[in-house]
Each structure stands twice: as C-alpha cells, then as structure tokens.
Scaffold this motif. Sequence first.
Motif, PDB file in Angstrom:
ATOM      1  N   THR A 106      -1.560  -4.397  -5.979  1.00  0.00           N
ATOM      2  CA  THR A 106      -0.474  -5.189  -6.553  1.00  0.00           C
ATOM      3  C   THR A 106      -0.838  -5.781  -7.913  1.00  0.00           C
ATOM      4  OG1 THR A 106      -1.213  -7.221  -5.436  1.00  0.00           O
ATOM      5  CG2 THR A 106       0.346  -5.805  -4.248  1.00  0.00           C
ATOM      6  N   ILE A 114       5.236  -4.003  -2.253  1.00  0.00           N
ATOM      7  CA  ILE A 114       4.101  -3.103  -2.045  1.00  0.00           C
ATOM      8  C   ILE A 114       3.309  -3.537  -0.815  1.00  0.00           C
ATOM      9  CG2 ILE A 114       1.900  -2.313  -3.001  1.00  0.00           C
ATOM     10  CD1 ILE A 114       4.316  -1.060  -4.362  1.00  0.00           C
ATOM     11  N   THR A 115       3.087  -4.841  -0.673  1.00  0.00           N
ATOM     12  CA  THR A 115       2.339  -5.350   0.471  1.00  0.00           C
ATOM     13  C   THR A 115       3.080  -5.065   1.773  1.00  0.00           C
ATOM     14  OG1 THR A 115       1.444  -7.104  -0.935  1.00  0.00           O
ATOM     15  CG2 THR A 115       1.192  -7.383   1.429  1.00  0.00           C
ATOM     16  N   THR A 157       7.904  -7.430  -6.698  1.00  0.00           N
ATOM     17  CA  THR A 157       7.420  -6.057  -6.524  1.00  0.00           C
ATOM     18  C   THR A 157       6.116  -6.040  -5.749  1.00  0.00           C
ATOM     19  OG1 THR A 157       8.474  -5.430  -8.619  1.00  0.00           O
ATOM     20  CG2 THR A 157       6.827  -3.933  -7.733  1.00  0.00           C
ATOM     21  N   ALA A 158       5.231  -7.002  -6.040  1.00  0.00           N
ATOM     22  CA  ALA A 158       3.953  -7.080  -5.325  1.00  0.00           C
ATOM     23  C   ALA A 158       4.187  -7.278  -3.832  1.00  0.00           C
ATOM     24  CB  ALA A 158       3.102  -8.219  -5.885  1.00  0.00           C
ATOM     25  N   SER A 159       5.144  -8.136  -3.485  1.00  0.00           N
ATOM     26  CA  SER A 159       5.456  -8.370  -2.075  1.00  0.00           C
ATOM     27  C   SER A 159       5.999  -7.103  -1.422  1.00  0.00           C
ATOM     28  CB  SER A 159       6.470  -9.510  -1.945  1.00  0.00           C
ATOM     29  OG  SER A 159       6.792  -9.747  -0.591  1.00  0.00           O
ATOM     30  N   GLY A 199       6.307  -0.637 -10.651  1.00  0.00           N
ATOM     31  CA  GLY A 199       6.324  -0.797  -9.205  1.00  0.00           C
ATOM     32  C   GLY A 199       6.668   0.487  -8.484  1.00  0.00           C
ATOM     33  N   ARG A 248       3.659   2.728  -8.409  1.00  0.00           N
ATOM     34  CA  ARG A 248       2.718   2.285  -7.383  1.00  0.00           C
ATOM     35  C   ARG A 248       3.177   2.747  -5.997  1.00  0.00           C
ATOM     36  NH1 ARG A 248      -0.603  -2.079  -8.853  1.00  0.00           N
ATOM     37  NH2 ARG A 248       0.222  -1.673 -10.917  1.00  0.00           N
ATOM     38  N   THR A 280      -8.291  -6.932  -3.323  1.00  0.00           N
ATOM     39  CA  THR A 280      -7.203  -7.632  -4.009  1.00  0.00           C
ATOM     40  C   THR A 280      -7.729  -8.868  -4.729  1.00  0.00           C
ATOM     41  OG1 THR A 280      -5.005  -8.630  -3.759  1.00  0.00           O
ATOM     42  CG2 THR A 280      -6.598  -9.025  -1.978  1.00  0.00           C
ATOM     43  N   ASP A 337      -1.461 -11.860  -1.076  1.00  0.00           N
ATOM     44  CA  ASP A 337      -1.315 -10.561  -0.408  1.00  0.00           C
ATOM     45  C   ASP A 337      -2.016 -10.591   0.950  1.00  0.00           C
ATOM     46  OD1 ASP A 337      -0.020  -9.746  -2.674  1.00  0.00           O
ATOM     47  OD2 ASP A 337      -1.641  -8.477  -3.417  1.00  0.00           O
TER      48      ASP A 337
END
Length: 284
Positions: free
Chosen positions: A187, A198-199, A194-196, A163, A166, A217, A222
């Motif tokens: 993501t 990044i978003t 972690t994806a949230s 993460g 990224r 995506t 996302d």
Amino acid sequence: MPDGEDRQEAAHEELPRKQREVVIEFDRVALSFEEKVVFRDISFRLERGETKVILGVAASGKSVMLKLTMGLLKPDTGRIFVFGKEITELGEEELAEVRQKIGMLFQEGALFDSLTVAENVGYVFDRRHDMPAEEAERRVRESLRFVELEQTMDLLPSELSGGMRRRVGIARAVVGQPELMLYDSPTAGLDPITASRITTLIIKQRDVSGVSSLLVTHRLQDGYQIALTYYDSGQEKLLPAARNGSRRDTHTRFLMLRDGDILFHGTLNELCAQKDPYVKKFLI
C-alpha cells in the motif's frame, strides 16, 4: 484464489497451534552486507493460514526477509525451510519448483508496460507448457474478477491508476493459486481509501483461499485492519472480528525488526501492551 466451499471451510478451520503446518521457518539466520549486519541469528515460523506482518524502520531488513524466503539471497549462516524443504542449499531448478507455490507482490506492481493487463496476469503461464490455453484464460479472468478489474483485460498498465496497477499486481500474484503470498509494502504511496481497498483484497485472499502470508508494511493501520477484520465470502463484505462478545482469531501475528534482531513477535494485543520505549514510539 477461491477454489470452492471445501477450500473456504479449510481456511476457517481452527486447529491447535501444535497441529498447524509450518510453511516458513527461519532457523538462526544471519546475514551481512560487508560491514552492515542485516540479521543476527534470527528465528521464527509462519504457520499454515497465518499472516505475519513485518514491521521496522527503513533498511531494517524487511524486504531482505522476503528475498531470503524466495531463495533470491542466501544467508551467511543458518537454515531456511519453505514448505518443509531447506531452500538454503537448493539449486535454481529445485527452487523453481518451490517458487511455483509462492505469489509475490512487489511495491510498485512491477508490470510490463508493453503487455496488456491480461498478458501481464497470464505471464506466469508462458513458461508452463502443461497449462492449456483455455484454462490459462479462465484463471486470468477469475484472478481479475477477484480484484474487480475484469473489465481492464485489454488495457495497458499506463491506462490504469496507481491503485488499479497494484490490484493487477495482486491478480498476477494469485493467478497461479499460490499457497504462500509475499507482500512488499503493497500500500506504499497510495491514498488511504485505495490502501484500505488493497488491504481488503489481502484479507479476502487469506480468508477465502486459506493463503499464508508474509507482509512487509510501513503502515501500521494496514496491520490493524488485517488483524481485526475478516472476510465473509458468503456476504461479500468485511465484518468486525468481535462478534457476540467473542473475538475470532484471524491468525495474524506481528514481527518487529531492529538492529538485526527480532525485537517483538506476537499478537496485536501483545504488541499494543508492550512497555518497550522503542515499540511504544513506533506505535504512535
């Protein structure tokens, strides 16, 4: 990257659709790889300050669309305009000028293993002799501060989590203060938290800097987060888009690809209201 209150106010300014500048335009673009049809006369526009979320199954042409926008691929027929310039006939030198206004985040970050975080983020300035070293260092620090990783400047990518790598990729993409961002599955492979995060950075870049974006995506959530939330830089937190009974327009549109065509293009509400069986299955 943030560039003062004037830029932030411009990012939030509501303009009638017909008055907003067109940043990207695909005009009847067709492309095939031997027998495989990727696009069949597709057309769409991306406006200033808009985020276009590109959806579709694997091999539907999502990443190819980003490569066409960068001029890395040429269509078989049709025209592509970026910042008002038709790029389909431009040479590499002219394309380089257009690309200076574009930031690209690859799926895996694409960092150089032998360079430090700071060297990776500042790599774009190695080819720009007009940038003083002090200004380049300031921008690198500012970019890493933007993604909350200023403390990692002297580390190598191998010392970072997935993460974090990224997020460094985002810092490298925004260090040149681009007007347009291209995100290729930013993501993918990350855990939900972690994806949230990044978003959230993507939303922050949109709302603080007024950046236009194409975002590929596989994670529909996302797209929901980008469409339903906005970043209030004064309070440094995400706020719900619905406030006092009204809904703020985050200028997010969805574009779904299928079998070489654009199956759907519209808002989140329009996407969720679709009766097409394929779209409904995709949304489950």
